[in-house]
Motif scaffolding. Structure first.
Motif, mmCIF file in Angstrom:
data_model
loop_
_atom_site.group_PDB
_atom_site.id
_atom_site.type_symbol
_atom_site.label_atom_id
_atom_site.label_comp_id
_atom_site.label_asym_id
_atom_site.label_seq_id
_atom_site.Cartn_x
_atom_site.Cartn_y
_atom_site.Cartn_z
ATOM 1 N N UNK A 1 6.707 8.393 5.487
ATOM 2 C CA UNK A 1 6.289 7.182 6.183
ATOM 3 C C UNK A 1 7.233 6.801 7.313
ATOM 4 N N UNK A 2 6.620 6.480 8.465
ATOM 5 C CA UNK A 2 7.323 5.865 9.595
ATOM 6 C C UNK A 2 6.234 5.258 10.470
ATOM 7 N N UNK B 1 0.817 -1.218 0.000
ATOM 8 C CA UNK B 1 0.000 0.000 0.000
ATOM 9 C C UNK B 1 0.850 1.267 0.000
ATOM 10 N N UNK B 2 2.163 1.098 -0.078
ATOM 11 C CA UNK B 2 3.090 2.221 -0.037
ATOM 12 C C UNK B 2 3.865 2.325 -1.344
ATOM 13 N N UNK B 3 4.417 3.507 -1.590
ATOM 14 C CA UNK B 3 5.248 3.723 -2.764
ATOM 15 C C UNK B 3 6.490 4.542 -2.380
ATOM 16 N N UNK B 4 7.585 4.245 -3.061
ATOM 17 C CA UNK B 4 8.826 5.004 -2.911
ATOM 18 C C UNK B 4 8.866 6.049 -4.015
ATOM 19 N N UNK B 5 8.983 7.316 -3.620
ATOM 20 C CA UNK B 5 9.010 8.417 -4.582
ATOM 21 C C UNK B 5 10.400 9.048 -4.562
ATOM 22 N N UNK C 1 5.457 7.140 0.704
ATOM 23 C CA UNK C 1 4.113 7.644 0.984
ATOM 24 C C UNK C 1 3.085 6.587 0.602
ATOM 25 N N UNK C 2 1.851 6.808 1.013
ATOM 26 C CA UNK C 2 0.774 5.903 0.636
ATOM 27 C C UNK C 2 0.579 5.929 -0.878
ATOM 28 N N UNK C 3 0.249 4.784 -1.450
ATOM 29 C CA UNK C 3 0.045 4.700 -2.901
ATOM 30 C C UNK C 3 -1.005 5.690 -3.378
#
Length: 229
Positions: free
Chosen positions: A141-142, A72-76, A94-96
């Motif tokens: 995110x953490x 459900x997360x993405x690396x930007x 951050x969240x997708x």
């Protein structure tokens, strides 16, 4: 239809149903957000790359029991302007469902030449929020509780971002400043580089997209914090 034909049809249908059930969902793919530089900006084009992220990559920032999973997360990975005026690459998780919007928010900050000290994912600080803040790190995110509480922070969902944590400190109800090296910036009449003020381009880049700024709260006041649950 004779018996043999009927049996073959049933077997074929059954196998098709099983394949449909067990077939894995298509893997998320990388996405690029690119914005051309306005004429005369003196900056290269803004480029953000959004990718899936794994539990291994999240390391100590995620664990079993967190309210969202790595899927459900993405690396930007994106451009930002540093305090040295040069263009750098940074990373946020951050969240997708916020990733594309976050990429576009930071495009606004980039072309506004809002300076950012550093942008690293928090596992590089052993996911210690105090250590990340003290380093003036911009992060998202953490998986952790809210400051001073036990409920999940919006950072645990990838739906909150802290920016230039030294120039934009968190001030508790009792007046304690976090991080401590942010105390000189508790006086918000200053206009030092990297500070966020009500109505400025940085605040507007978030709030016009429906994000809430912690600098507008009564208590605590969290000048570094933007969230969109």
């Amino acid at each position: 239809m004779n018996l043999r034909t009927r049996v073959l049809a049933i077997v074929t249908f059954t196998l098709s149903a099983v394949v449909a059930v067990v077939a894995p969902a298509p893997a998320a793919t990388a996405q690029t957000v690119e914005v051309a530089a306005p004429a005369g900006s003196g900056l290269p084009a803004y480029v953000a790359v959004i990718k899936p992220v794994t539990a291994e990559r999240l390391a100590s920032s995620w664990h079993e029991g967190c309210p969202v999973g790595p899927d459900q997360l993405r690396l930007v990975s994106l451009n930002f302007v540093g305090f040295d005026g040069a263009v750098h690459r940074g990373e946020l998780v951050v969240n997708a469902d916020r990733a594309t919007e976050v990429a576009r928010v930071f495009a606004d900050l980039y072309f506004g030449r809002f300076p950012i000290e550093r942008m690293e994912t928090v596992e590089k600080y052993n996911s210690d929020d105090d250590a990340s803040m003290a380093a003036n790190n911009t992060s998202a995110f953490n998986c952790r509780a809210i400051t001073g509480g036990t409920a999940w922070s919006n950072h645990s969902y990838g739906r909150a971002i802290d920016i230039n944590t030294v120039q934009n400190p968190y001030i508790s109800g009792s007046g304690t400043v976090y991080p401590p090296n942010g105390a000189p910036y508790a006086d918000r009449t200053q206009t030092a580089p990297g500070m966020i003020h009500a109505g400025d381009r940085t605040e507007q880049a978030f709030t016009t997209r429906g994000w809430t700024w912690g600098g507008s709260w009564d208590t605590p006041i969290d000048y570094q914090h933007f969230e969109k649950p």
